[in-house]
Design an enzyme around this catalytic site. Structure first.
Site, mmCIF file in Angstrom:
data_model
loop_
_atom_site.group_PDB
_atom_site.id
_atom_site.type_symbol
_atom_site.label_atom_id
_atom_site.label_comp_id
_atom_site.label_asym_id
_atom_site.label_seq_id
_atom_site.Cartn_x
_atom_site.Cartn_y
_atom_site.Cartn_z
ATOM 1 N N HIS A 171 0.824 -1.221 0.000
ATOM 2 C CA HIS A 171 0.000 0.000 0.000
ATOM 3 C C HIS A 171 0.850 1.260 0.000
ATOM 4 C CE1 HIS A 171 0.066 1.540 4.214
ATOM 5 N NE2 HIS A 171 0.157 0.285 4.600
ATOM 6 N N ASP B 44 5.779 3.073 6.984
ATOM 7 C CA ASP B 44 4.545 2.311 6.822
ATOM 8 C C ASP B 44 3.729 3.049 5.751
ATOM 9 O OD1 ASP B 44 2.119 0.994 7.020
ATOM 10 O OD2 ASP B 44 1.645 1.728 9.022
ATOM 11 N N GLU C 256 -5.146 1.771 2.023
ATOM 12 C CA GLU C 256 -5.137 0.648 2.965
ATOM 13 C C GLU C 256 -5.415 1.130 4.383
ATOM 14 O OE1 GLU C 256 -3.207 -2.078 5.961
ATOM 15 O OE2 GLU C 256 -2.809 0.030 5.510
#
Length: 340
Positions: free
Chosen positions: A65, A175, A207
């Site tokens: 993602h 992330d 996501e």
């Protein structure tokens, strides 16, 4: 892709922004695909897609993602201060004093402010103040703020990239830019080797919010398998051993009801053959990744998940190891060769 190239790519990705439909990180990924002479496109949902034609007709989706956590402008006060709300899982405890970027008519730098401790009550000092007590100060005149910033504009942590000791790197949005960089390294290696099957690279959108990109592409693509790469929790003093995974100890292979046993065992077998250190994460229910959006689509798509250990998730100072990214890429390349 060597470590130096991986480092440079990761810096470009983390210094860009991507929240919901907003931000330019998708263009960084698209440029990287073009550099590899792969035809890529930005889809309507904000995902980036690239196709690598292989020898066999096995169809594999390589998913990571693209989006990051962020905030949304909810009010612009007459004095120019900006009120905001959380969009994707930010931690209100760390917000006061943070540098942010508002993706308005242009990128505008600001700081998250809070009432000075001298003026707080005893009760306020002893608790975390809610997000509605915070504000963003851009230092601009109110009329300029109202011209450049609008309700619904998104706010991201300021993009910085810090090279820590050895192969550790710290930045916002690792992330999941660490996994996007890993996936692009996989594509790079498959091009050199000659792709054994058809690879559908998707840097998926949202996501952190809706799983939109993963749902769309797993529905429309003719897939046999999917490989999802995401991050997982790195070691932390206050976490139990089973809740976190050390950095520099290799990729984390997820095991649980979403992942077919055959794919899990093949990943383990491949890691052992290559002498790649690995760790195993139990996922008794949901994996917390795009895997469910893919695996539970249409008639069901066999999907496996790999995690890159990451410290301080959903903060502007996330920490990851370049070695773990490289090892994950090497494992997936050889896994794809086996499964094809």
């Amino acid at each position: 892709m060597n470590i130096t190239e991986l480092d440079s790519l990761l810096e470009r990705l983390t210094k860009s922004y991507g929240i919901g439909y907003s931000g330019g990180v998708k263009y960084v990924v698209l440029d990287e695909l073009k550099r590899k002479k792969i035809s890529g496109e930005i889809s309507k949902d904000g995902s980036v897609y690239g196709f690598l034609k292989g020898i066999k007709k096995t169809e594999i989706m390589l998913s990571a993602h693209l989006d990051e956590i962020g905030f949304i402008v909810s009010l612009i006060e007459d004095n120019g201060f900006i009120r905001f709300r959380d969009m994707d899982g930010g931690d209100v405890r760390i917000l006061p004093g943070q540098e942010v970027i508002i993706l308005g008519s242009r990128e505008i730098k600001g700081y998250i402010g809070i009432k000075p401790p001298h003026l707080m009550s005893k009760e306020e000092k002893e608790k975390v103040l809610p997000i509605d007590k915070l504000f963003i100060d851009t230092g601009l005149k109110p009329k300029v703020v109202k011209k450049l910033v609008h309700i619904g504009d998104v706010v991201a942590f300021l993009g910085k990239y810090c090279k820590l000791q050895n192969d550790l790197r710290s930045a916002k949005s690792l992330d999941n830019r660490a996994s996007v960089a890993c996936s692009l390294a996989i594509i790079d290696e498959l091009i050199k080797l000659g792709p054994p099957c058809n690879i559908h690279f998707v840097a998926t959108s949202q996501e952190e919010f809706t799983g939109l990109g993963a749902r769309i592409f797993s529905y429309k693509l003719p897939l046999n398998y999917a490989v999802v790469i995401d991050v997982t929790h790195g070691e932390h003093p206050e976490l139990r051993e089973e809740e976190c995974f050390p950095l520099n100890k290799g990729p984390v292979i997820v095991r649980g009801p979403t992942i077919p046993q055959r794919l899990f065992r093949l990943l383990i077998e491949t890691a052992k053959e290559l002498e790649i250190p690995y760790q195993v994460e139990p996922a008794p229910t949901w994996t917390g990744t795009d895997a469910e959006a893919i695996a539970f689509n249409k008639e069901g798509i066999p999907t496996c998940v790999l995690g890159i250990p990451l410290r301080y998730m959903h903060t502007p100072v996330e920490v990851v190891s370049l070695k773990d990214i490289e090892r994950t890429a090497r494992l997936v390349v050889n896994f794809i060769k086996k499964i094809a």
